[in-house]
Design an enzyme around this catalytic site. Structure first.
Site, PDB file in Angstrom:
ATOM      1  N   GLN A 265       0.829  -1.194   0.000  1.00  0.00           N
ATOM      2  CA  GLN A 265       0.000   0.000   0.000  1.00  0.00           C
ATOM      3  C   GLN A 265       0.868   1.251   0.000  1.00  0.00           C
ATOM      4  OE1 GLN A 265      -3.152  -1.006  -0.207  1.00  0.00           O
ATOM      5  NE2 GLN A 265      -3.669   1.050  -0.826  1.00  0.00           N
ATOM      6  N   HIS A 268       2.381   3.105  -3.239  1.00  0.00           N
ATOM      7  CA  HIS A 268       1.592   3.950  -4.141  1.00  0.00           C
ATOM      8  C   HIS A 268       2.150   5.365  -4.163  1.00  0.00           C
ATOM      9  CE1 HIS A 268      -1.636   1.409  -5.553  1.00  0.00           C
ATOM     10  NE2 HIS A 268      -1.824   0.937  -4.345  1.00  0.00           N
ATOM     11  N   GLU A 333     -10.304   1.684   3.316  1.00  0.00           N
ATOM     12  CA  GLU A 333     -10.498   1.245   1.935  1.00  0.00           C
ATOM     13  C   GLU A 333     -10.296  -0.269   1.837  1.00  0.00           C
ATOM     14  OE1 GLU A 333      -8.661   2.272  -2.490  1.00  0.00           O
ATOM     15  OE2 GLU A 333      -7.487   2.702  -0.692  1.00  0.00           O
ATOM     16  N   HIS A 334      -9.160  -0.756   2.305  1.00  0.00           N
ATOM     17  CA  HIS A 334      -8.846  -2.189   2.314  1.00  0.00           C
ATOM     18  C   HIS A 334      -8.656  -2.643   3.760  1.00  0.00           C
ATOM     19  CE1 HIS A 334      -6.951  -0.510  -1.427  1.00  0.00           C
ATOM     20  NE2 HIS A 334      -7.639  -1.496  -1.980  1.00  0.00           N
ATOM     21  N   ASP A 367      -6.442  -6.117  -6.017  1.00  0.00           N
ATOM     22  CA  ASP A 367      -6.148  -5.018  -6.943  1.00  0.00           C
ATOM     23  C   ASP A 367      -6.211  -5.467  -8.393  1.00  0.00           C
ATOM     24  OD1 ASP A 367      -5.843  -2.961  -5.182  1.00  0.00           O
ATOM     25  OD2 ASP A 367      -3.654  -2.969  -5.180  1.00  0.00           O
ATOM     26  N   HIS A 426     -51.899  21.095  -6.016  1.00  0.00           N
ATOM     27  CA  HIS A 426     -51.609  19.681  -5.792  1.00  0.00           C
ATOM     28  C   HIS A 426     -52.874  18.973  -5.316  1.00  0.00           C
ATOM     29  CE1 HIS A 426     -47.373  20.725  -6.072  1.00  0.00           C
ATOM     30  NE2 HIS A 426     -47.026  19.456  -5.906  1.00  0.00           N
TER      31      HIS A 426
END
Length: 434
Positions: A265, A268, A333-334, A367, A426
């Protein structure tokens, strides 16, 4: 890098842990004034001048020398040639991943439905795909074929009629894996443009590039800002923050595996976040030793080291219940459950983009080729949002077919509520149906 500044240690039992954790998680996604001003100008120019502006910005930013947009569109034959030119191993891997992603997403397709009441009124929901979607894929020397797979396949499974991909080719550099992935997934048109100008072209349409209904796919700060600003004119998938992994460990397993999962991770970029929650101090110590041992072997070791030092943490927790509670607060996220008997603990997780259960369920497989989508909510947004999927390329329309008896029965109800809101027309409109 010395042991002292490799990665921070934290203890969930410390009095100030909650405040310290929130500080670690905090990240400002706002862009600089320079980026905002540049993006606003590009959007305005493309909206006003169309193809001319797209060509001008592409020549300027990507160092090209094209005369018109037609020179920036790749024929389908070029995509197929890229696929046919791949080494057999690369092509097999790409096709295997595509098959798995497609198989998973085919199970997500929503269907229309309806029911009929006793008085003949029929109510329901009609599900239809988007007419046209745009896919942004980073280009040049960067290679993100997995991004093509994860965005294009659910769109095609949903039934999107036309999928338009944009990808920059600075200095004319085309990535064969990206083009091959476009061929495999059935992308309809590919334009070699990028940046905010590509987002603008997709959002507003030009003389050559048709307007899309939704834009998906990752990009740099200019792309993210452009997507943020065109939302409402078109849909977008999300404005993603830094990538994240949270690993929960019970002290079993291999510390080298955990260290490498944190690295995967962290590599990145310097703002990616890698966190370990562990019940065992001795295992935390072993993971740190693995980090120090393995880091020199990594090609992107400087990025990994900066990421771990800036936003990483090894956190001691009292037990797995506490770890799961912290995980639900982080909403990562993960989430990897590096636990001997991980299944029951997955049931305790309410907020995560994707849950990887057991020592072998590594995030890197997700991934590329596990099957589920890798476009996931970040920055705690897993509390209220979901992974990209087929449903992001389908829309739902309510169907209301009132029978005369049904309209007559409901008219007094609607009229009473309408009069209560001061909306006479209405109420009268409903009363006409009595």
């Amino acid at each position: 890098m010395s042991q002292a500044n490799t990665i921070r240690f934290m203890n969930a039992g410390a009095p100030d842990f909650g405040e310290a954790l929130n500080a670690l998680l905090r990240y400002d996604t706002s862009t600089s004034n320079d980026v905002q001003q540049a993006v606003m100008e590009i959007l305005r120019e493309v909206r006003t001048h169309g193809d001319q502006a797209v060509v001008s910005y592409t020549n300027r930013f990507d160092q090209l020398g094209v005369a018109d947009v037609s020179a920036l569109e790749l024929p389908r034959a070029a995509l197929q040639a890229a696929l046919d030119g791949l080494p057999s191993e690369s092509r097999a891997a790409l096709e295997c991943a595509a098959d798995r992603v497609r198989s998973y997403h085919q199970r997500q397709v929503l269907e229309s439905w309806s029911f009929t009441e006793a008085n003949g009124t029929r109510l329901g929901q009609k599900v239809t795909p988007l007419d046209r979607a745009g896919l942004y894929v980073p280009g040049g020397k960067a290679s993100y074929p997995s991004s093509v797979l994860m965005n294009a396949i659910p769109a095609k499974v949903a039934g999107v009629s036309e999928l338009i991909m944009v990808t920059p080719t600075p200095w004319g550099e085309r990535n064969p894996l990206v083009l091959a992935a476009a061929a495999i997934t059935g992308v309809d048109r590919v334009f070699t443009i990028g940046g905010a100008q590509a987002v603008a072209a997709l959002a507003y349409g030009t003389q050559t590039i048709p307007q899309v209904d939704k834009i998906v796919g990752p990009g740099n700060a200019y792309v993210a800002e452009a997507k943020r600003r065109v939302f409402g004119t078109v849909g977008i998938d999300m404005v993603a923050g830094p990538s994240e992994v949270l690993i929960i460990s019970d002290g079993t397993g291999n510390p080298d595996w955990v260290a490498m999962d944190l690295f995967a991770q962290a590599e990145h970029d310097e703002i990616a976040q890698s966190i370990l929650l562990c019940t065992s101090q001795s295992f935390i110590d072993a993971v740190l030793a693995s980090i120090i041992k393995l880091l020199p072997e990594m090609q992107r070791r400087d990025i990994i080291a900066a990421s771990l030092a800036n936003r990483g943490a090894l956190i001691k927790v009292a037990d797995l219940d506490e770890a799961c509670a912290i995980a639900n607060h982080i909403a990562p996220e993960h989430l990897e459950l590096a636990i001997e008997d991980a299944g029951p603990w997955a049931d305790k997780i309410r907020h995560a983009g994707a849950i990887f259960v057991g020592h072998c369920s590594v995030e890197s497989l997700g991934d590329y080729c596990a099957g589920p989508n890798h476009v996931l909510p970040t920055m705690r947004s897993a509390r209220f949002s979901s992974p990209l999927g087929v449903y992001d390329f389908q829309k739902r329309t309510s169907i209301i077919h009132m029978s005369p008896l049904g309209a007559a029965a409901l008219a007094p109800v609607a009229a009473t509520l309408a009069y209560g809101e001061g909306l006479q027309a209405h109420a009268r409109s409903a009363e006409y149906r009595k």
